[in-house]
Design a protein around this motif. Structure first.
Motif, PDB file in Angstrom:
ATOM      1  N   GLN A  23      35.898 -46.842  83.860  1.00 56.67           N
ATOM      2  CA  GLN A  23      35.322 -46.481  82.570  1.00 56.67           C
ATOM      3  C   GLN A  23      34.481 -47.623  82.023  1.00 56.67           C
ATOM      4  N   PRO A  24      33.337 -47.299  81.421  1.00 57.46           N
ATOM      5  CA  PRO A  24      32.514 -48.356  80.822  1.00 57.46           C
ATOM      6  C   PRO A  24      33.168 -48.895  79.559  1.00 57.46           C
ATOM      7  N   SER A  25      32.832 -50.121  79.222  1.00 55.51           N
ATOM      8  CA  SER A  25      33.414 -50.722  78.024  1.00 55.51           C
ATOM      9  C   SER A  25      32.810 -50.083  76.782  1.00 55.51           C
ATOM     10  N   LYS A  26      33.566 -50.062  75.720  1.00 57.46           N
ATOM     11  CA  LYS A  26      33.097 -49.467  74.463  1.00 57.46           C
ATOM     12  C   LYS A  26      32.259 -50.443  73.657  1.00 57.46           C
ATOM     13  N   MET A  27      32.391 -51.733  73.914  1.00 51.81           N
ATOM     14  CA  MET A  27      31.625 -52.733  73.175  1.00 51.81           C
ATOM     15  C   MET A  27      30.493 -53.247  74.044  1.00 51.81           C
ATOM     16  N   ASP A  28      29.282 -52.800  73.791  1.00 47.16           N
ATOM     17  CA  ASP A  28      28.107 -53.266  74.508  1.00 47.16           C
ATOM     18  C   ASP A  28      27.404 -54.322  73.662  1.00 47.16           C
ATOM     19  N   GLY A  29      27.951 -55.501  73.601  1.00 47.57           N
ATOM     20  CA  GLY A  29      27.419 -56.536  72.727  1.00 47.57           C
ATOM     21  C   GLY A  29      27.825 -56.220  71.303  1.00 47.57           C
ATOM     22  N   PHE A  30      27.795 -57.153  70.450  1.00 48.21           N
ATOM     23  CA  PHE A  30      28.223 -56.945  69.081  1.00 48.21           C
ATOM     24  C   PHE A  30      27.061 -56.418  68.251  1.00 48.21           C
ATOM     25  N   ASN A  31      26.850 -55.102  68.286  1.00 45.39           N
ATOM     26  CA  ASN A  31      25.766 -54.470  67.534  1.00 45.39           C
ATOM     27  C   ASN A  31      26.281 -54.015  66.177  1.00 45.39           C
ATOM     28  N   PHE A  32      26.343 -54.944  65.232  1.00 41.76           N
ATOM     29  CA  PHE A  32      26.829 -54.601  63.907  1.00 41.76           C
ATOM     30  C   PHE A  32      25.777 -53.871  63.087  1.00 41.76           C
ATOM     31  N   PHE A  33      24.514 -54.066  63.405  1.00 45.28           N
ATOM     32  CA  PHE A  33      23.451 -53.556  62.561  1.00 45.28           C
ATOM     33  C   PHE A  33      22.734 -52.349  63.143  1.00 45.28           C
ATOM     34  N   SER A  34      23.152 -51.846  64.302  1.00 43.42           N
ATOM     35  CA  SER A  34      22.403 -50.768  64.941  1.00 43.42           C
ATOM     36  C   SER A  34      22.681 -49.411  64.302  1.00 43.42           C
ATOM     37  N   GLY A  35      23.866 -49.150  63.797  1.00 42.02           N
ATOM     38  CA  GLY A  35      24.134 -47.912  63.092  1.00 42.02           C
ATOM     39  C   GLY A  35      24.622 -46.777  63.966  1.00 42.02           C
ATOM     40  N   GLY A  36      24.502 -46.840  65.259  1.00 40.05           N
ATOM     41  CA  GLY A  36      25.010 -45.793  66.143  1.00 40.05           C
ATOM     42  C   GLY A  36      24.319 -44.464  65.958  1.00 40.05           C
ATOM     43  N   GLY A  37      23.067 -44.371  66.345  1.00 39.33           N
ATOM     44  CA  GLY A  37      22.300 -43.156  66.154  1.00 39.33           C
ATOM     45  C   GLY A  37      22.740 -42.020  67.058  1.00 39.33           C
ATOM     46  N   GLU A  38      22.278 -40.833  66.744  1.00 38.57           N
ATOM     47  CA  GLU A  38      22.593 -39.649  67.529  1.00 38.57           C
ATOM     48  C   GLU A  38      21.746 -39.655  68.799  1.00 38.57           C
TER      49      GLU A  38
END
Length: 78
Positions: A23-38
């Motif tokens: 399984q791939p990791s859930k944390m792909d770098g610490f993207n605090f500001f990306s917002g997680g788009g659709e």
């Protein structure tokens, strides 16, 4: 019967380990500001490789737990 349950338990343990490691990791770098788009993949999660691996992990974990309970059930009945 005990040897069969131990064999099933070993196979389940190996399947759990392999499916977790694939399984791939859930944390792909610490993207605090990306917002997680659709994305396209977020809408079609049920058909991705990640969802199949997660399903295999859950099913093999449940089977592992059932086998452990079946192995120890005679100890609790006595």
């Amino acid at each position: 019967m005990h040897n069969l349950l131990v064999g099933i338990q070993v196979i389940c343990a190996i399947v759990i380990l392999v499916s977790i490691l694939m399984q791939p990791s859930k944390m792909d770098g610490f993207n605090f500001f990306s917002g997680g788009g659709e994305t396209f993949y977020s809408h079609n999660k049920s058909k991705t490789r990640e969802s199949r691996l997660a399903r295999v992990t859950v099913l093999s974990s449940v089977l592992f737990a059932v086998v452990v309970i079946m192995q120890n059930l005679p100890k609790f009945i006595q």
